[in-house]
Motif scaffolding. Structure first.
Motif, PDB file in Angstrom:
ATOM      1  N   VAL A 125      38.371  34.402  47.076  1.00 45.59           N
ATOM      2  CA  VAL A 125      39.488  35.349  47.115  1.00 45.59           C
ATOM      3  C   VAL A 125      39.697  35.990  45.751  1.00 45.59           C
ATOM      4  N   ILE A 126      39.672  35.184  44.699  1.00 45.48           N
ATOM      5  CA  ILE A 126      39.884  35.715  43.350  1.00 45.48           C
ATOM      6  C   ILE A 126      38.811  36.738  42.998  1.00 45.48           C
ATOM      7  N   GLU A 127      37.560  36.418  43.306  1.00 41.55           N
ATOM      8  CA  GLU A 127      36.467  37.338  42.988  1.00 41.55           C
ATOM      9  C   GLU A 127      36.537  38.596  43.856  1.00 41.55           C
ATOM     10  N   TYR A 128      36.945  38.430  45.108  1.00 43.01           N
ATOM     11  CA  TYR A 128      37.071  39.593  45.994  1.00 43.01           C
ATOM     12  C   TYR A 128      38.110  40.576  45.438  1.00 43.01           C
ATOM     13  N   LEU A 129      39.291  40.062  45.058  1.00 40.72           N
ATOM     14  CA  LEU A 129      40.337  40.936  44.536  1.00 40.72           C
ATOM     15  C   LEU A 129      39.903  41.581  43.223  1.00 40.72           C
ATOM     16  N   ALA A 130      39.196  40.837  42.386  1.00 37.40           N
ATOM     17  CA  ALA A 130      38.712  41.399  41.121  1.00 37.40           C
ATOM     18  C   ALA A 130      37.734  42.540  41.374  1.00 37.40           C
ATOM     19  N   ASP A 131      36.846  42.369  42.353  1.00 30.62           N
ATOM     20  CA  ASP A 131      35.869  43.415  42.670  1.00 30.62           C
ATOM     21  C   ASP A 131      36.532  44.636  43.295  1.00 30.62           C
ATOM     22  N   GLU A 132      37.499  44.393  44.180  1.00 36.53           N
ATOM     23  CA  GLU A 132      38.119  45.491  44.921  1.00 36.53           C
ATOM     24  C   GLU A 132      39.102  46.305  44.078  1.00 36.53           C
ATOM     25  N   TYR A 133      39.748  45.650  43.116  1.00 31.88           N
ATOM     26  CA  TYR A 133      40.810  46.325  42.375  1.00 31.88           C
ATOM     27  C   TYR A 133      40.501  46.424  40.877  1.00 31.88           C
ATOM     28  N   GLY A 134      39.213  46.524  40.566  1.00 33.12           N
ATOM     29  CA  GLY A 134      38.810  46.774  39.191  1.00 33.12           C
ATOM     30  C   GLY A 134      39.245  45.709  38.211  1.00 33.12           C
ATOM     31  N   GLY A 135      39.191  44.465  38.632  1.00 39.04           N
ATOM     32  CA  GLY A 135      39.573  43.362  37.762  1.00 39.04           C
ATOM     33  C   GLY A 135      41.037  42.997  37.814  1.00 39.04           C
ATOM     34  N   HIS A 136      41.858  43.805  38.492  1.00 38.75           N
ATOM     35  CA  HIS A 136      43.298  43.551  38.568  1.00 38.75           C
ATOM     36  C   HIS A 136      43.595  42.669  39.785  1.00 38.75           C
ATOM     37  N   VAL A 137      43.434  41.385  39.599  1.00 37.88           N
ATOM     38  CA  VAL A 137      43.692  40.439  40.690  1.00 37.88           C
ATOM     39  C   VAL A 137      45.172  40.427  41.037  1.00 37.88           C
ATOM     40  N   PHE A 138      46.023  40.498  40.008  1.00 39.54           N
ATOM     41  CA  PHE A 138      47.473  40.463  40.200  1.00 39.54           C
ATOM     42  C   PHE A 138      48.058  41.834  39.879  1.00 39.54           C
ATOM     43  N   ASN A 139      49.104  42.176  40.572  1.00 41.71           N
ATOM     44  CA  ASN A 139      49.738  43.483  40.431  1.00 41.71           C
ATOM     45  C   ASN A 139      50.702  43.462  39.242  1.00 41.71           C
ATOM     46  N   GLU A 140      50.294  44.069  38.122  1.00 42.43           N
ATOM     47  CA  GLU A 140      51.107  44.035  36.912  1.00 42.43           C
ATOM     48  C   GLU A 140      52.309  44.976  36.983  1.00 42.43           C
ATOM     49  N   SER A 141      52.360  45.836  37.952  1.00 42.67           N
ATOM     50  CA  SER A 141      53.494  46.750  38.081  1.00 42.67           C
ATOM     51  C   SER A 141      54.555  46.207  39.029  1.00 42.67           C
ATOM     52  N   SER A 142      54.425  44.947  39.436  1.00 47.93           N
ATOM     53  CA  SER A 142      55.372  44.347  40.366  1.00 47.93           C
ATOM     54  C   SER A 142      55.990  43.099  39.748  1.00 47.93           C
ATOM     55  N   MET A 143      57.277  42.893  40.022  1.00 52.00           N
ATOM     56  CA  MET A 143      57.947  41.671  39.586  1.00 52.00           C
ATOM     57  C   MET A 143      57.636  40.485  40.490  1.00 52.00           C
ATOM     58  N   THR A 144      57.047  40.752  41.636  1.00 53.41           N
ATOM     59  CA  THR A 144      56.666  39.689  42.570  1.00 53.41           C
ATOM     60  C   THR A 144      55.194  39.867  42.919  1.00 53.41           C
ATOM     61  N   GLU A 145      54.339  39.580  41.934  1.00 53.61           N
ATOM     62  CA  GLU A 145      52.902  39.754  42.110  1.00 53.61           C
ATOM     63  C   GLU A 145      52.354  38.859  43.220  1.00 53.61           C
ATOM     64  N   ASP A 146      53.037  37.753  43.496  1.00 52.26           N
ATOM     65  CA  ASP A 146      52.587  36.841  44.550  1.00 52.26           C
ATOM     66  C   ASP A 146      52.700  37.493  45.924  1.00 52.26           C
ATOM     67  N   TYR A 147      53.826  38.155  46.178  1.00 46.75           N
ATOM     68  CA  TYR A 147      54.022  38.839  47.458  1.00 46.75           C
ATOM     69  C   TYR A 147      53.023  39.978  47.619  1.00 46.75           C
ATOM     70  N   SER A 148      52.815  40.740  46.539  1.00 44.63           N
ATOM     71  CA  SER A 148      51.841  41.831  46.572  1.00 44.63           C
ATOM     72  C   SER A 148      50.447  41.308  46.883  1.00 44.63           C
ATOM     73  N   MET A 149      50.103  40.167  46.305  1.00 45.55           N
ATOM     74  CA  MET A 149      48.796  39.565  46.531  1.00 45.55           C
ATOM     75  C   MET A 149      48.637  39.131  47.988  1.00 45.55           C
ATOM     76  N   SER A 150      49.684  38.578  48.565  1.00 49.65           N
ATOM     77  CA  SER A 150      49.603  38.123  49.959  1.00 49.65           C
ATOM     78  C   SER A 150      49.349  39.284  50.906  1.00 49.65           C
ATOM     79  N   LYS A 151      49.904  40.441  50.600  1.00 53.63           N
ATOM     80  CA  LYS A 151      49.650  41.626  51.426  1.00 53.63           C
ATOM     81  C   LYS A 151      48.195  42.070  51.327  1.00 53.63           C
ATOM     82  N   LYS A 152      47.664  42.097  50.117  1.00 50.16           N
ATOM     83  CA  LYS A 152      46.273  42.521  49.935  1.00 50.16           C
ATOM     84  C   LYS A 152      45.316  41.597  50.680  1.00 50.16           C
ATOM     85  N   ILE A 153      45.569  40.311  50.604  1.00 48.31           N
ATOM     86  CA  ILE A 153      44.679  39.348  51.259  1.00 48.31           C
ATOM     87  C   ILE A 153      44.801  39.450  52.767  1.00 48.31           C
TER      88      ILE A 153
END
Length: 677
Positions: free
Chosen positions: A246-274
């Motif tokens: 999962v970590i490598e997939y998000l890194a490949d898909e979002y240019g290395g940005h596994v976590f959403n730095e523009s969000s205060m709840t990066e965990d929720y944003s990540m759950s949506k992407k997955i």
């Protein structure tokens, strides 16, 4: 024309009638949605009880049977010195797991936290300090990205691979068996979220108990239903285990940005992407079968209920700040950044998360309407010197709607008592009723603050940063014993003792003997050892077969290859995954893969593919073998089943072609061909 007092009463009545219509409609629609989750929760519990009635439950034995994958624990810390020290100390002393490293993310302008982590690192080799590139506070996602970069650098420097990335907060009390649970479920499951619950505290700490009330109902009821209905599991940002895939997939898909730095709840944003990627997340609400507690004992008193515990803010100001941050991230920033994309099931999830503002306003107005009707009743009884006009009359549409809303209100109160009582006990559940009023007021204020902070960030008055909550309460304790670490000495153990252990009637003796078999066992006794190991492949105890599968990864004797293939088709998932991992440690792995993908059952094939997805080194090995040894079946299975591996394979082919062209160009430059005549 002047207005008399009766005209004023009419206008006041009409105003409250309109307000009542608005509140009643909101309550009714929200009540229907909540009723669906209520029904779904009881149906889900009943379905699981019936479905798994005759199936073996998860036990400590099964958790321990799975080979320990390497876990990287990410702990972001900003001004968390003493707190993170207690949290890490609890993990090292009480968590039943050996193969892990804790990476603590600190900031260059936070010397106190750095000093605490440095002291821990001197005492425990499992601790790694990470210092971010930028001074803090930035965002939690930025800190996590720095930690993830440090993990990759550590892997490259030490030639290792972390199979599981586990997120925890600095104030967490980590359950002793949590790592074992993540290890057992991953990589068959892509992401595992365990319950997050507040510590039991003195009854008068109402603000803290509000968190307990809300998390009990959310994590014990709502999230499991979400997972079953839509496959969407909102992550909590702690107690969350990710497969490396999962970590490598998000890194490949979002240019290395596994976590959403523009969000205060990066965990929720990540759950949506997955969820959008079609990867599988589960909410692991588990009480191990070893638990012998009576049925009425609350979960907080069950030592084998695997959950993450922590103290939440106990004062009003910090609670409002924390809840505002959650509301901004989940309800506003996600709405702004991704809108309402998704099927109708996902839109329903968004509605549940984003209705907070309307719900908060309606609750506030509801109290005003209630006050109006109380004054009306007092006037009707003659207890006050004036009488207000009624807002509705029995039998009218508004009265019927209010009746439905009253039913939903009673249902909500009942459900709060049930789920809080299930988690903390009936007395605490009953106390949740008066706390509902305080909760509604607190959430309403937090919603208004969230709107103001969000508006400031959009107007440029304030940047999005890590609005970290100060954890003044420290780390609690659920009373777990300190784990005893056993050290197995391989030197000086007679082979006769090993053989005796392998033929023992006690599984624990067999497992201990399997751990101490040496790869350089003398040829004179090797045949006897091999015969014993072959017999163990059909042993009835799962821990024996799982340990045997793990042992075959270090005993590279060719005579045991058929035994490994037999274990690869075992009925227990822990045995299958252990066998798949061991297969990659044996010689002639290409031929073994081709044979396994040809004759193995679907469970074994899935395990092999999952194991490949977890490790970039294995991926490169398999890709090279596919071309060099013409592994046609392996190529078909790997690329046909896993879209992620198919994409990586195409990149590998392109990279290989580029390297070939570069080599040819270099050769031509160094050794130019003679000009033609």
């Amino acid at each position: 024309m002047s207005l008399n007092s009766y005209d004023f009463l009419l206008m006041l009545r009409d105003f409250f009638v309109g307000m009542t219509w608005f509140v009643a409609i909101v309550y009714f629609l929200s009540g229907i949605q909540d009723l669906v989750y209520d029904i779904g929760a009881y149906w889900l519990r009943s379905w699981r009880r019936l479905t798994y009635r005759y199936k073996p439950r998860l036990t400590l034995e099964r958790l321990r049977a799975k080979e320990q994958q390497r876990i990287a624990v990410m702990v972001p810390a900003w001004n968390e010195g003493e707190v993170v020290a207690s949290m890490v100390d609890n993990i090292i002393k009480r968590v039943e797991y050996d193969n892990y490293t804790i990476f603590v993310g600190t900031y260059p302008n936070d010397p106190a936290t750095q000093g605490c982590v440095d002291r821990l690192a001197l005492e425990y080799p499992q601790i790694m300090k990470v210092v971010t590139a930028r001074p803090g506070p930035t965002t939690k996602a930025d800190c996590l990205h720095n930690v993830l970069a440090a993990i990759r650098l550590f892997e490259e420097s030490n030639g290792i691979n972390y199979d599981i990335i586990l997120m925890h907060d600095a104030e967490d009390w980590v359950h002793p068996q949590e790592f074992l649970l993540h290890n057992y479920l991953i990589p068959q499951i892509d992401v595992v979220q365990i319950p997050i619950l507040p510590f039991p505290s003195p009854w008068h700490k109402w603000v803290h108990w509000i968190y307990a009330d809300e998390f009990s109902e959310n994590h014990m009821k709502d999230v499991p239903v979400r997972e079953k209905i839509s496959g969407f599991v909102p992550y909590a940002g702690t107690g969350t285990g990710f497969s490396r895939k999962v970590i490598e997939y998000l890194a490949d898909e979002y240019g290395g940005h596994v976590f959403n730095e523009s969000s205060m709840t990066e965990d929720y944003s990540m759950s949506k992407k997955i969820r959008e990627a079609g990867l599988k997340s589960v909410f692991a609400n588990v009480v191990l079968a070893d638990d012998d507690s009576p049925w009425w004992r609350p979960l907080c008193d069950r030592p084998l209920f695997i959950s993450n515990w922590s103290y939440f803010p106990m004062d009003w100001t910090r609670s409002v700040r924390q809840k505002s941050r959650w509301i901004i991230g989940i309800s506003l920033q996600e709405w702004e950044q991704t809108g309402w994309k998704g099927n109708w099931l996902m839109k329903e999830n968004f509605l549940k998360d984003r209705k907070v503002f309307v719900a908060a306003i309606s609750s506030f107005l509801g109290y005003i309407i209630l006050l109006y009707n109380i004054v009306y009743v007092l006037g009707y009884l003659g207890w006050v010197p004036f009488r207000l006009l009624p807002t509705f009359v029995a039998g009218e549409s508004l009265a019927n709607l209010v009746s439905f809303c009253t039913f939903f209100m009673v249902l909500r109160i009942t459900q709060r008592i049930v789920w809080v009582g299930l988690t903390y006990g009936l007395g605490v559940g009953l106390m949740a009723v008066p706390r509902l009023i305080v909760s509604n007021i607190l959430n309403g204020i937090a919603s208004l603050r969230a709107l103001r902070v969000f508006a400031d960030s959009r107007s440029g008055k304030a940047a999005v940063k890590w609005d970290n909550t100060a954890h003044l309460e420290g780390i609690g304790d659920m009373g777990a014993p300190v784990q005893k670490r056993e050290t197995i000495v391989l030197q000086g153990i007679p082979i006769e003792q090993v053989l005796a252990g392998l033929s023992s009637d006690l599984p624990v003796h067999i497992v201990n003997s399997l751990r101490i078999i040496r790869a350089d066992t003398a040829d004179s006794v090797r045949e006897e050892v091999i015969a014993q190991l072959r017999n163990l492949a059909s042993h009835k105890d799962i821990s024996v077969r799982a340990s045997l599968a793990q042992t075959l990864g270090k005993l590279l004797w060719p005579e045991l290859t058929p035994t490994l293939c037999l274990l690869l088709n075992d009925r227990e998932s822990a045995v299958v995954v252990n066998s798949a991992r061991s297969l990659f440690a044996r010689p002639r792995v290409g031929a073994l893969l081709e044979h396994a993908f040809t004759v193995a059952n679907p469970r074994a094939i899935e395990a092999l593919i999952r194991v490949i997805e977890q490790d970039r080194r294995r991926q490169r090995l398999v890709f090279e073998l596919i071309g060099r040894e013409q592994l046609l079946v392996t190529r078909m299975r790997v690329l046909g089943v896993s879209p992620i591996l198919r994409k990586k394979y195409l990149k590998f082919i392109d990279s290989a072609a580029t390297e070939t062209r570069s080599t040819q160009a270099t050769l031509n430059f160094d050794n130019p061909m003679p000009e033609s005549i």
